[in-house]
Scaffold this motif. Structure first.
Motif, PDB file in Angstrom:
ATOM      1  N   GLU A 153      10.375  10.604  -8.960  1.00  0.00           N
ATOM      2  CA  GLU A 153      10.134  12.023  -9.277  1.00  0.00           C
ATOM      3  C   GLU A 153      11.288  12.897  -8.806  1.00  0.00           C
ATOM      4  O   GLU A 153      11.727  13.797  -9.526  1.00  0.00           O
ATOM      5  CB  GLU A 153       8.817  12.499  -8.653  1.00  0.00           C
TER       6      GLU A 153
ATOM      7  N   GLU B 248       0.785  -1.229   0.000  1.00  0.00           N
ATOM      8  CA  GLU B 248       0.000   0.000   0.000  1.00  0.00           C
ATOM      9  C   GLU B 248       0.822   1.287   0.000  1.00  0.00           C
ATOM     10  O   GLU B 248       0.396   2.284  -0.573  1.00  0.00           O
ATOM     11  CB  GLU B 248      -0.943   0.013   1.214  1.00  0.00           C
ATOM     12  N   LEU B 249       1.968   1.299   0.643  1.00  0.00           N
ATOM     13  CA  LEU B 249       2.715   2.539   0.800  1.00  0.00           C
ATOM     14  C   LEU B 249       4.004   2.602  -0.009  1.00  0.00           C
ATOM     15  O   LEU B 249       4.387   3.673  -0.483  1.00  0.00           O
ATOM     16  CB  LEU B 249       3.037   2.773   2.282  1.00  0.00           C
TER      17      LEU B 249
ATOM     18  N   PRO C 292       4.811   1.703  -3.050  1.00  0.00           N
ATOM     19  CA  PRO C 292       4.757   2.265  -4.409  1.00  0.00           C
ATOM     20  C   PRO C 292       4.736   3.799  -4.414  1.00  0.00           C
ATOM     21  O   PRO C 292       5.362   4.422  -5.268  1.00  0.00           O
ATOM     22  CB  PRO C 292       3.459   1.691  -4.988  1.00  0.00           C
ATOM     23  N   GLN C 293       4.060   4.397  -3.441  1.00  0.00           N
ATOM     24  CA  GLN C 293       4.019   5.855  -3.373  1.00  0.00           C
ATOM     25  C   GLN C 293       5.391   6.425  -3.027  1.00  0.00           C
ATOM     26  O   GLN C 293       5.826   7.430  -3.609  1.00  0.00           O
ATOM     27  CB  GLN C 293       2.993   6.303  -2.337  1.00  0.00           C
ATOM     28  N   ILE C 294       6.079   5.776  -2.094  1.00  0.00           N
ATOM     29  CA  ILE C 294       7.416   6.216  -1.709  1.00  0.00           C
ATOM     30  C   ILE C 294       8.379   6.025  -2.875  1.00  0.00           C
ATOM     31  O   ILE C 294       9.192   6.910  -3.187  1.00  0.00           O
ATOM     32  CB  ILE C 294       7.886   5.447  -0.458  1.00  0.00           C
ATOM     33  N   TYR C 295       8.283   4.898  -3.553  1.00  0.00           N
ATOM     34  CA  TYR C 295       9.123   4.603  -4.712  1.00  0.00           C
ATOM     35  C   TYR C 295       8.893   5.661  -5.801  1.00  0.00           C
ATOM     36  O   TYR C 295       9.853   6.222  -6.347  1.00  0.00           O
ATOM     37  CB  TYR C 295       8.792   3.214  -5.249  1.00  0.00           C
ATOM     38  N   ASN C 296       7.632   5.939  -6.106  1.00  0.00           N
ATOM     39  CA  ASN C 296       7.320   6.916  -7.147  1.00  0.00           C
ATOM     40  C   ASN C 296       7.825   8.306  -6.788  1.00  0.00           C
ATOM     41  O   ASN C 296       8.282   9.054  -7.658  1.00  0.00           O
ATOM     42  CB  ASN C 296       5.819   6.942  -7.426  1.00  0.00           C
ATOM     43  N   GLN C 297       7.766   8.668  -5.499  1.00  0.00           N
ATOM     44  CA  GLN C 297       8.314   9.953  -5.078  1.00  0.00           C
ATOM     45  C   GLN C 297       9.822   9.986  -5.315  1.00  0.00           C
ATOM     46  O   GLN C 297      10.372  10.995  -5.752  1.00  0.00           O
ATOM     47  CB  GLN C 297       7.999  10.225  -3.604  1.00  0.00           C
TER      48      GLN C 297
END
Length: 78
Positions: free
Chosen positions: A57, A46-47, A49-54
């Motif tokens: 970026e 859940e979390l 992927p968001q950290i990875y994508n940040q």
């Protein structure tokens, strides 16, 4: 491309130990291996992927800025 985040077994074992340590020290809860694994799996699914994508970026912005710096130092013909 597979969108799952894979973690090597030795790292996963270390993360499980850290989760157990955190719960014991911060929450006075003695988590077992299964519960700690479930917490880790939740974070990975859940979390992470968001950290990875940040991170992607941030790296993209950094590299883009450096490429722009290269254009600023090129030698122009006179």
């Amino acid at each position: 491309m597979d969108n799952r985040i894979e973690i090597k077994d030795d790292r996963k074992e270390n993360m499980i130990k850290e989760i157990k340590r955190y719960f014991f020290q911060e929450r006075d809860e003695d988590l077992g291996d299964l519960a700690a694994t479930m917490v880790l799996d939740f974070f990975i699914k859940e979390l992470a992927p968001q950290i990875y994508n940040q991170g992607i970026e941030d790296a993209y912005s950094y590299i883009t800025d450096k490429i722009e710096d290269l254009h600023a130092i090129k030698i122009l013909k006179r």
